[in-house]
Design an enzyme around this catalytic site. Structure first.
Site, PDB file in Angstrom:
ATOM      1  N   LYS A 170       0.865  -1.273  -0.025  1.00  0.00           N
ATOM      2  CA  LYS A 170       0.090   0.311   0.048  1.00  0.00           C
ATOM      3  C   LYS A 170       0.957   1.632   0.089  1.00  0.00           C
ATOM      4  O   LYS A 170       2.138   1.181   0.222  1.00  0.00           O
ATOM      5  CB  LYS A 170      -0.501   0.290   1.405  1.00  0.00           C
ATOM      6  CG  LYS A 170      -0.370  -0.265   2.604  1.00  0.00           C
ATOM      7  CD  LYS A 170      -1.189   0.054   3.788  1.00  0.00           C
ATOM      8  CE  LYS A 170      -0.011  -0.294   4.867  1.00  0.00           C
ATOM      9  NZ  LYS A 170      -1.165  -0.811   5.924  1.00  0.00           N
ATOM     10  N   TYR A 186      17.559  30.084   2.469  1.00  0.00           N
ATOM     11  CA  TYR A 186      16.434  30.913   3.403  1.00  0.00           C
ATOM     12  C   TYR A 186      17.174  30.812   4.701  1.00  0.00           C
ATOM     13  O   TYR A 186      17.492  30.614   5.260  1.00  0.00           O
ATOM     14  CB  TYR A 186      15.656  29.783   2.659  1.00  0.00           C
ATOM     15  CG  TYR A 186      14.874  29.995   1.901  1.00  0.00           C
ATOM     16  CD1 TYR A 186      14.432  31.461   1.315  1.00  0.00           C
ATOM     17  CD2 TYR A 186      14.423  28.976   1.193  1.00  0.00           C
ATOM     18  CE1 TYR A 186      13.994  31.071  -0.298  1.00  0.00           C
ATOM     19  CE2 TYR A 186      13.788  28.687  -0.691  1.00  0.00           C
ATOM     20  CZ  TYR A 186      14.192  29.747  -0.653  1.00  0.00           C
ATOM     21  OH  TYR A 186      14.060  29.429  -2.381  1.00  0.00           O
TER      22      TYR A 186
HETATM   23  C1  LIG Z   1       0.178  -1.879   7.097  1.00  0.00           C
HETATM   24  C2  LIG Z   1      -0.842  -3.217   7.079  1.00  0.00           C
HETATM   25  C3  LIG Z   1       0.037  -3.653   7.070  1.00  0.00           C
HETATM   26  C4  LIG Z   1       1.450  -3.934   7.714  1.00  0.00           C
HETATM   27  O1  LIG Z   1       2.186  -3.179   8.946  1.00  0.00           O
HETATM   28  P1  LIG Z   1       3.668  -3.291   8.701  1.00  0.00           P
HETATM   29  O2  LIG Z   1       3.335  -2.926  10.300  1.00  0.00           O
HETATM   30  O3  LIG Z   1       4.590  -2.679   7.864  1.00  0.00           O
HETATM   31  O4  LIG Z   1       3.988  -5.346   8.714  1.00  0.00           O
HETATM   32  C5  LIG Z   1      -0.549  -5.295   8.211  1.00  0.00           C
HETATM   33  N1  LIG Z   1      -2.327  -5.551   8.221  1.00  0.00           N
HETATM   34  C6  LIG Z   1      -3.090  -4.018   7.618  1.00  0.00           C
HETATM   35  C7  LIG Z   1      -4.518  -4.278   7.243  1.00  0.00           C
HETATM   36  C8  LIG Z   1      -2.499  -2.842   7.205  1.00  0.00           C
HETATM   37  O5  LIG Z   1      -3.027  -1.890   7.313  1.00  0.00           O
END
Ligand SMILES: *Cc1c(COP(=O)(O)O)cnc(C)c1O
Length: 334
Positions: free
Chosen positions: A33, A243
């Site tokens: 994601k 800046y």
């Molecule tokens: C983002 C997410 C994960 C992964 O989490 P990590 O801590 O990066 O391993 C797993 N399950 C769900 C539902 C998530 O939203």
């Protein structure tokens, strides 16, 4: 142009470490994601699928379409369900179940204690009834742990609730569906694995965010960020750079401007508390949108090669450092 290097060897090393926990690679779902936590969705999807990972998790349909050829199944965490051969959609409320169109594939999220999304344990029997009545294509039941990366016993009671979820579902006749619960922290912490797969994000990218009290499983960062030299000048003693003129030279020095800034997803931070690169070079003065200055004449500089170190400096977590990296940065696989 500033750019990103993705280290393939480190990625595969991490996946092997995780497979030791799950039992095999097929029990790892790659969480891709948010542009693969900033690493680059398509690049990471190709790398992990060519190594044998068959499942992916993304947040929306746009991400899923980009990688749909590469995985057997793709779980989409936050989208309206549509019919597509290898997509399945997280369902987090009873109301959603009632509205489902025919043929969509879903995974039911149960709230075992995080209280963010999901059907409560007490609603679960009702949800399962609706699924049977409507003949809904249920692929899996899953949950998400809230404190797996914190030293406490909270994971234990949430896992107990998760066991209850499995029992309730099995008792209701859902025997052929999949069950999954663990993220990176839960997987790195636990010594037994009896789910169908784990959803692994941050650990695959090379970071173990567990407190030191737990056994540290070695992982290797996949991403490093590099900037290229734009111009070089002599900064005379007393002259200031950038800046606000927040950095003043205490002596004559040769400084160069490099092509990275907060427009690329780097942090602007605090000019009075400069970030220091892995080579020990402080960023001089204020970070601009597209430029930074450092005392170097090298054509390329590594800005970070471990997001956890950078995160410590900016008082955040590795997730935020990598996720902010602009999708416009070029990705090079090494
Ligand atoms: C983002 C997410 C994960 C992964 O989490 P990590 O801590 O990066 O391993 C797993 N399950 C769900 C539902 C998530 O939203």
């Amino acid at each position: 142009m500033a750019y990103i290097k993705l280290n393939q060897e480190n990625l595969y090393y991490n996946i092997n470490q995780l497979a030791l926990k799950t039992g095999n690679i097929e029990k790892i779902a790659a969480v891709l994601k948010d542009n693969a936590y900033g690493h680059g969705l398509e690049e990471m999807a190709k790398l992990v699928s060519s190594y044998g990972i068959k499942r992916a998790v993304v947040v929306n349909v746009k991400e899923a379409y980009k990688i749909k050829e590469l995985f057997d199944s793709i779980l989409i965490l936050n989208a309206n369900p549509i019919v597509a051969p290898n997509f399945s959609f997280a369902i987090t409320e009873i109301a959603q179940l009632k509205k489902l169109t025919k043929g969509v594939k879903v995974e039911l999220k149960v709230d075992t204690g995080m209280h963010r999304n999901g059907i409560s344990l007490s609603q679960l029997p009702r949800a399962l009834e609706i699924i049977k009545e409507k003949n809904i294509n249920l692929k899996a039941i899953f949950t998400h742990f809230k404190s797996a990366d914190i030293f406490s016993s909270e994971l234990a009671w949430q896992m107990q609730n998760w066991d209850d979820v499995k029992k309730i579902a099995t008792f209701a006749g859902f025997k052929d569906i999949e069950f999954h619960s663990q993220n990176s922290a839960a997987l790195l912490r636990s010594n037994s694995f009896d789910d169908d797969y784990a959803r692994v994000g941050i650990a695959m990218y090379g970071y173990n965010e567990l407190p030191d009290i737990y056994d540290k499983i070695e992982l290797k960062p996949v991403v490093s960020l590099w900037a290229k030299r734009v111009s070089t000048r002599l900064l005379k003693k007393g002259q200031r750079v950038g800046y606000g003129g927040n950095f003043r030279a205490k002596k004559d020095m040769i400084v160069s401007t490099y092509d990275l800034g907060y427009g690329d997803g780097w942090f602007r931070g605090d000019a009075n508390k400069p970030y220091i690169t892995p080579e020990g070079l402080p960023i001089l003065g204020t970070v601009s949108m597209d430029f930074i200055s450092l005392e170097s004449t090298k054509d390329e500089l590594c800005i970070f090669n471990n997001a956890q170190d950078a995160a410590r400096h900016f008082n955040t977590i590795s997730y935020e450092i990598t996720t902010k990296l602009s999708p416009n940065l070029k990705r090079e696989i090494v």
